[in-house]
Enzyme design. Structure first.
Site, PDB file in Angstrom:
ATOM      1  NE  ARG A 292     -10.194  -4.030  -3.925  1.00  0.00           N
ATOM      2  CZ  ARG A 292      -9.562  -4.871  -3.105  1.00  0.00           C
ATOM      3  NH1 ARG A 292      -8.604  -4.408  -2.316  1.00  0.00           N
ATOM      4  NH2 ARG A 292      -9.872  -6.149  -3.068  1.00  0.00           N
TER       5      ARG A 292
ATOM      6  CG  ASP B 204      -5.789  -0.363   0.831  1.00  0.00           C
ATOM      7  OD1 ASP B 204      -6.294   0.246  -0.125  1.00  0.00           O
ATOM      8  OD2 ASP B 204      -5.433  -1.562   0.766  1.00  0.00           O
TER       9      ASP B 204
ATOM     10  CG  ASP C 240      -2.981  -4.637  -1.798  1.00  0.00           C
ATOM     11  OD1 ASP C 240      -3.953  -4.737  -2.551  1.00  0.00           O
ATOM     12  OD2 ASP C 240      -3.040  -4.976  -0.601  1.00  0.00           O
TER      13      ASP C 240
ATOM     14  CG  ASP D   3      -1.912  -1.092   1.246  1.00  0.00           C
ATOM     15  OD1 ASP D   3      -2.220  -1.633   0.163  1.00  0.00           O
ATOM     16  OD2 ASP D   3      -2.389  -1.437   2.342  1.00  0.00           O
TER      17      ASP D   3
END
Length: 367
Positions: free
Chosen positions: A243, A194, A190, A161
């Site tokens: 996302r 997040d 990734d 991340d």
């Protein structure tokens, strides 16, 4: 189009404050901890001021950032860390102290509060090195680039991340950042942004997120619904597979963002999440809003958005796109004031203002 430019952060260097650390670290008089003020949900729950009123130091390595945190009187003593140069694995090591809990291989903001990290000078680039916020509050990250953080391959950092938050995190403002990868999970990356495990009152503003399989998630599973009160505004999402973000439970507000080339899906509201989606510009994208990859639906309130060359999948048991004619399925009242730019102006405004190294410009409401 005229843009308002926030005043530059100014302080005179005074004395060498921390010696024998990797990278120059200097002390300056107390000053404002960031340029401008927090917006969106980061203004709630007591507000987000970062290191305002505390000491300011300069760091050119990750080790120096950790040293600055560890050199405070306590884990809550306000501090602004001005960062310049490239921060990477080679110059980032663990530093120990009573006021910090750091680690090698990433920038660790753990069990601390009242901190600003501000890119200055020629720019601050976190290269293959993620920023991790855990059990912390009142943090500002402004005017930095974080790129190519991997969870597999070499080197790895922060679970892949760019910026990740987890476990009882409160009041975070991330502003004028550039978060980028060079591919998706197959290439070792990734998420770019997040939030999980009880993270609340967060704003991401005037930032660029690009070239990634995953823009970011809010909640790590369908049963992990403790995350909420997130604002995303004046950001550019470009060449992202999905996302933007993925929401599991909670409330989020997206306004005046420019979404370009969302390749598989965009705002994915599921598991009872509620998304307020105002005056955004969606362009050359697919399934930009809805519930995807689950039968546990979420909800949305839409208004003033532009859908430019957006395609929509047929609905099914695991996919419930909001389009081709998105309609609201809930109503959401946000507790803060904000001004909406017209959606038609959003691509121009965001291109001039979003990302690191843009002079911390913000919209003045006209296009």
């Amino acid at each position: 189009m005229n843009m308002r430019v926030a005043p530059r952060f100014r302080a005179a260097l005074v004395t060498v404050a921390l010696a024998a650390v990797t990278g120059a670290v200097v002390s300056v008089p107390p000053a404002s901890a960031a340029v401008g003020a927090a917006t969106g949900y980061a203004t709630q729950n007591g507000g987000t001021t970062g290191g305002a009123g505390g000491q300011t130091v300069r760091a050119t390595t990750g080790t120096a950032i950790h040293q600055a945190l560890c050199g405070r009187a306590s884990s809550s003593t306000p501090i602004t860390i001005e960062v310049e140069g490239t921060i990477n694995h080679g110059n980032t090591s663990k530093v120990s102290g009573a006021s910090c809990n750091t680690a090698a291989g990433l920038i660790e903001l753990k069990q601390i509060s009242n901190v600003t990290i501000l890119g200055v000078g020629g720019g601050a680039v976190f290269d293959q090195l993620g920023i991790h916020i855990r059990e912390s509050s009142n943090i500002i990250i402004q005017n930095v680039t974080v790129r190519n953080v991997k969870k597999s391959g070499s080197p790895t950092s922060n679970g892949g991340d760019a910026i990740g938050m987890e476990r009882n995190v409160r009041n975070i403002w991330v502003d004028h950042t550039t978060l980028e990868a060079s591919g998706g999970e197959a290439e070792g990356f990734d998420g770019l942004f997040d939030l999980k495990d009880n993270t609340q009152y967060v704003t991401l503003s005037y930032s660029v997120l690009r070239n990634s399989g995953r823009g970011g998630l809010v909640g790590s599973s369908e049963s992990e619904l403790s995350n909420s009160f997130i604002t995303y505004h004046h950001n550019r999402y470009e060449n992202i597979d999905s996302r933007t973000p993925l929401l599991r439970g909670g409330v989020a507000h997206m306004y005046n963002n420019h979404y370009v080339r969302l390749n598989e899906s965009g705002i994915n509201s599921r598991a009872g999440a509620r998304a307020k989606v105002d005056n955004n510009y969606f362009e050359d994208s697919k399934d930009v809003l809805g519930t995807f990859y689950t039968d546990t639906v979420g909800y949305w309130q839409v208004g003033g958005n532009t859908f430019d060359n957006v395609t929509w999948s047929a609905p099914g048991s695991q996919n419930k796109p909001a389009g081709p004619n998105p309609q609201s399925t809930t109503t959401i009242a946000v507790p803060y004031s904000y001004s909406l730019d017209g959606a038609a102006c959003v691509p121009s405004i965001v291109s001039r203002t979003a990302g690191a190294g843009k002079g911390l410009q913000v919209s003045n409401g006209s296009c």
